[in-house]
Design a protein around this motif. Structure first.
Motif, PDB file in Angstrom:
ATOM      1  N   CYS A  98       7.431   0.538   0.318  1.00  0.00           N
ATOM      2  CA  CYS A  98       6.955   1.887  -0.020  1.00  0.00           C
ATOM      3  C   CYS A  98       7.547   2.896   0.963  1.00  0.00           C
ATOM      4  O   CYS A  98       7.401   2.724   2.172  1.00  0.00           O
ATOM      5  CB  CYS A  98       5.424   1.930   0.046  1.00  0.00           C
ATOM      6  SG  CYS A  98       4.766   3.611  -0.090  1.00  0.00           S
ATOM      7  N   CYS A 125       4.297   4.439   3.154  1.00  0.00           N
ATOM      8  CA  CYS A 125       3.503   3.666   4.113  1.00  0.00           C
ATOM      9  C   CYS A 125       4.232   2.425   4.601  1.00  0.00           C
ATOM     10  O   CYS A 125       3.774   1.754   5.512  1.00  0.00           O
ATOM     11  CB  CYS A 125       2.149   3.286   3.512  1.00  0.00           C
ATOM     12  SG  CYS A 125       2.256   2.008   2.244  1.00  0.00           S
ATOM     13  N   CYS A 167       2.082   2.980  -5.311  1.00  0.00           N
ATOM     14  CA  CYS A 167       1.821   2.050  -4.215  1.00  0.00           C
ATOM     15  C   CYS A 167       0.330   1.712  -4.184  1.00  0.00           C
ATOM     16  O   CYS A 167      -0.517   2.608  -4.129  1.00  0.00           O
ATOM     17  CB  CYS A 167       2.259   2.669  -2.890  1.00  0.00           C
ATOM     18  SG  CYS A 167       1.844   1.651  -1.466  1.00  0.00           S
ATOM     19  N   CYS A 209      -1.105   2.969  -0.514  1.00  0.00           N
ATOM     20  CA  CYS A 209      -1.283   4.362  -0.089  1.00  0.00           C
ATOM     21  C   CYS A 209      -1.289   5.359  -1.239  1.00  0.00           C
ATOM     22  O   CYS A 209      -1.490   6.556  -1.024  1.00  0.00           O
ATOM     23  CB  CYS A 209      -0.204   4.756   0.920  1.00  0.00           C
ATOM     24  SG  CYS A 209       1.418   5.030   0.184  1.00  0.00           S
ATOM     25  N   HIS A 253       1.272   6.258  -3.043  1.00  0.00           N
ATOM     26  CA  HIS A 253       2.564   6.918  -3.236  1.00  0.00           C
ATOM     27  C   HIS A 253       3.077   6.689  -4.656  1.00  0.00           C
ATOM     28  O   HIS A 253       3.065   5.569  -5.156  1.00  0.00           O
ATOM     29  CB  HIS A 253       3.594   6.382  -2.231  1.00  0.00           C
ATOM     30  CG  HIS A 253       4.994   6.850  -2.505  1.00  0.00           C
ATOM     31  ND1 HIS A 253       5.399   8.131  -2.235  1.00  0.00           N
ATOM     32  CD2 HIS A 253       6.064   6.217  -3.035  1.00  0.00           C
ATOM     33  CE1 HIS A 253       6.671   8.269  -2.593  1.00  0.00           C
ATOM     34  NE2 HIS A 253       7.099   7.121  -3.074  1.00  0.00           N
TER      35      HIS A 253
END
Ligand SMILES: [Zn+2]
Lengths: 255, 296
Positions: free
Chosen positions: B30, B33, B49, B52, B54
């Motif tokens: 990712c 993170c 993700c 996190c 994302h």
């Protein structure tokens, strides 16, 4: 003359700036200030003027004629409030059915922190759709640098004209060379590849008219613009707004 | 719909055994993170993700599969391809590479579809095709979509992702901003609804034209949205930009985005907005669905 030499000419410090065109082509200029939202952008000058007996709304991007003025005018790089002021004045022109004349000369819309916070992209987008729908004639004249979206935001018009040594481009040759070739030194190549000269614009159908520049000064260019505006604006004004809008749509639809 | 997976705590097995898990192709790291995600887990979670939240950049086909009802997407102008109009050095090669990288013919997919049963016109830009840059074909496809939508009184839903204008097409790419905006305006003046969804990144000439012209502007969490590129701004003002500058959240705070919606909730949000603008009576108000927060 190479494309890059034209770029340098278009940027030359001794070239007339937007206000010079207003002062030399029109009479009785009354400057109007402010976007009624945030502030007044000195990089965009606008107001009322007369062309012979005809009232006109005039708008110009102003780079500043000397160092002090250039700083005050942010070198002709408008902030969102400059574009919003321009659109306000255009809507005012629409209300009173005055034609609009824009003089475009900018390296681009300002790339600053505040400009982003206040919606530079939104301001440009709103000008583009706003001008596309304006129920009064608009003629835009590229007089120096026509830098990307920041120039287009004042150049969505029924007719677009360009000075012989002005340029119009989607990106500066410097930007193009560094993004595409990671080599700022290839700026001359980039200027050639981008097809940004007035002659290119005519060939690509981006402009209706190229205004010749005199050998010594711009007196002949001012005269030519005055004559051409006095000729074209009444013709455009005589059209019903619907057909004006239809032709404007078709003009840009063709790209 | 799997909403819970989005925000669960960043404690999966991969965070512990990160080092030996570096096998490209099966796991993706990712960019936000750094966690290593098995591709299958990432895909199951709509390419978000799981640690996190994302939102990975995705191609138009995946996007369509998340938004359109199954088998309702009818592509339009799918064979239209760019040519090197100005004889720009290297452009032909760039186009060939973009086609290979994206497996698409151009930087936007357009068509009609249904979202929870409501018909709409849909365009989705492609980050893998020259970063969604707008040339004459991208402009033409979007313009045609708006013209069709105007003719058929369809709403338009558009997902934007773009690095800006395609400089290899010079001034002709700049003209696309005017051409597309003209079609958007006609669509709008005829009373039709236009929803833009800004995804990472939406910048330059696309932001300064049809991306900002929606009746409602939605954005994906964390997406970079702006006019000028961050590097250009830093060079101009000779300062580092503050954290979070030009993110979707920044634009929301400054009043340029209506709402930020995570990918997993987008279909439902889009469907609701389409229904509100469909001209049909809305279904009777129902109590909040299970799992939805209570509004006291
Ligand atoms: Zn992550």
């Amino acid at each position: 003359m190479s494309a890059y030499e034209k770029v340098l000419l278009a940027r030359a410090k001794d070239r007339p700036t937007g206000l010079a065109y207003i002062q030399n082509i029109f009479t009785d200029f009354i400057e109007l200030h402010g976007d009624r939202r945030f502030g007044d952008d000195p990089a965009v000058v606008g107001g009322l003027a007369a062309l012979g007996g005809m009232p006109v709304t005039v708008i110009a991007i102003e780079k500043g004629a000397d160092t002090k003025e250039r700083l005050r005018r942010n070198f002709g790089m408008p902030n969102p409030e400059g574009y919003r002021k321009a659109l306000r004045l255009m809507k005012q022109a629409e209300k009173f059915r005055r034609p609009v004349v824009c003089f475009v000369d900018t390296s681009g819309a300002y790339c600053g922190l505040g400009a982003e916070e206040r919606g530079q992209a939104q301001a440009i987008a709103e000008n583009i759709t706003g001008m596309m729908a304006l129920r009064t004639p608009v003629i835009s004249i590229l007089v120096g640098e026509g830098g990307s979206g920041g120039a287009l935001a004042l150049a969505v018009a029924d007719q677009v004209w360009i000075l012989e040594n002005a340029v119009y481009s989607v990106i500066s040759p410097e930007g193009c060379a560094s993004i595409l070739w990671k080599d700022p030194k290839r700026v001359k190549d980039a200027a050639g590849c981008l097809r940004l000269t007035a002659q290119d614009m005519e060939e690509l159908g981006v402009v209706e008219r190229v205004i010749p520049e005199g050998e010594k000064d711009f007196a002949a260019a001012y005269q030519e613009i005055r004559t051409a505006l006095s000729d074209s604006l009444p013709q455009l004004l005589a059209l019903p707004p619907e057909s004006l809008l239809a032709s404007r749509y078709a003009r840009f639809r063709a790209f | 719909m799997n909403l819970m997976g989005l925000f669960r705590s960043p404690q999966n097995e991969l965070e512990k055994g990160g080092k030996e898990a570096e096998d490209a192709g099966i796991r993706n790291s990712c960019p936000r993170c750094g966690v290593l995600l098995p591709l299958s887990e990432q895909q199951e979670n709509m390419n978000v993700c799981t640690a996190c939240g994302h939102h990975f950049r995705i191609n138009p086909r995946e996007r369509v599969s998340y938004i359109a009802d199954e088998d309702t997407f009818r592509e339009l102008d799918g064979d239209m391809m760019s040519r090197d109009l100005l004889g720009f050095p290297g452009y032909d090669q760039k186009l060939r590479n973009a086609k290979l990288a994206s497996r698409e013919k151009e930087g936007v997919a357009c068509g009609t579809a249904q979202v929870e049963g409501t018909p709409c016109a849909l365009f989705v830009m492609d980050p893998n095709f020259m970063m969604g840059s707008m040339g004459t074909v991208v402009g033409e496809k979007i313009t045609r979509l708006f013209e069709l939508a105007t003719e058929q009184s369809l709403p338009v839903v558009g997902f934007t992702v773009s690095g800006g204008a395609r400089m290899q097409e010079g001034i002709l790419s700049l003209m696309q901003m005017a051409k597309t905006s003209a079609a958007v305006k006609r669509h709008s003046d005829a009373g039709n609804f236009y929803l833009t969804v800004l995804t990472d990144p939406t910048t330059g000439g696309v932001t300064a034209s049809f991306a900002m012209e929606g009746d409602v502007i939605m954005a994906e969490p964390g997406a970079t949205i702006g006019f000028a590129g961050a590097r250009v701004i830093e060079q101009t003002i000779r300062k580092k930009l503050p954290q979070g500058f030009q993110t979707a959240e920044f634009l929301l705070e400054h009043g340029f985005v209506d709402l930020i919606v995570p990918r997993a909730e987008q279909k439902r949000a889009i469907a609701r907005l389409l229904r509100v603008h469909s001209g049909k009576p809305l279904p009777a108000a129902c109590p909040p669905e299970a799992g939805e927060e209570e509004r006291a």
